[in-house]
Design a protein around this motif. Structure first.
Motif: not given
Length: 175
Positions: A21-25, A122-129, A132-134, A152-159
């Motif tokens: 999550y470096a760069g995402m969180i 649930w997977v982080l929206k920005e976590n393309t790796r 792709r795995f899922y 303090g940041a809002m982190i988007p996740e996709l189901r």
């Protein structure tokens, strides 16, 4: 997973977050993560009545290389017959070795055997790796998106969802 595995699982989860999550969180949030506190949470979850199923992957010398956790779907908008993959982490030193794939295969087989007909995660929206795995494992985004707060940041996740029942074999068609 046993109580004796909790320290190694805490290490796997925290180091997994810090790397994946470096760069995402926010980095300050990742840097503040503590393997000891995480291990204590794992112990509490593991001993809780009706808690989730926890599985570990290990090498022949019993070094833990990954951890997965699943149970009934916690999302009220998902179908009750669905399981949820709460967590799946491979130790950063074991990424790309098949640990995650083996854990996911075991989790889906066990959930299917328990009678669940689908699985969500649930997977982080920005976590393309991870996405792709899922996707290679048959999961697809269902259009549901949520956010959570971290540092303090809002982190988007996709189901993502996937059926667990085997499709019916089509009947033979003869002319």
């Amino acid at each position: 997973m046993t109580l004796g595995d909790c320290a190694a699982v805490g290490e796997i989860r925290v180091r997994g977050w810090q790397r994946a999550y470096a760069g995402m969180i926010p980095q300050a949030y990742l840097d503040a993560m503590d393997t000891g506190r995480d291990a204590e949470r794992r112990r509490a979850y593991l001993t809780a009545e009706g808690g989730p199923v926890n599985l570990v992957a290990e090498t022949p010398d019993t070094t833990l290389t990954g951890w997965a956790c699943y149970g009934p779907c916690r999302d009220g908008s998902a179908r009750q017959e669905s399981a949820e993959l709460y967590a799946l982490y491979a130790h950063p030193d074991h990424l790309g070795t098949g640990t995650g794939r083996a854990l996911l295969t075991e989790v889906t087989a066990r959930a299917r055997a328990e009678g669940f007909d689908g699985m969500a995660l649930w997977v982080l929206k920005e976590n393309t790796r991870a996405r792709r795995f899922y996707e290679r494992a048959g999961f697809r985004p269902d259009g549901t998106e949520e956010t959570f707060e971290a540092g303090g940041a809002m982190i988007p996740e996709l189901r993502y969802v996937r059926p667990l029942t085997r499709p019916a074999t089509p009947p033979d068609i003869h002319p």
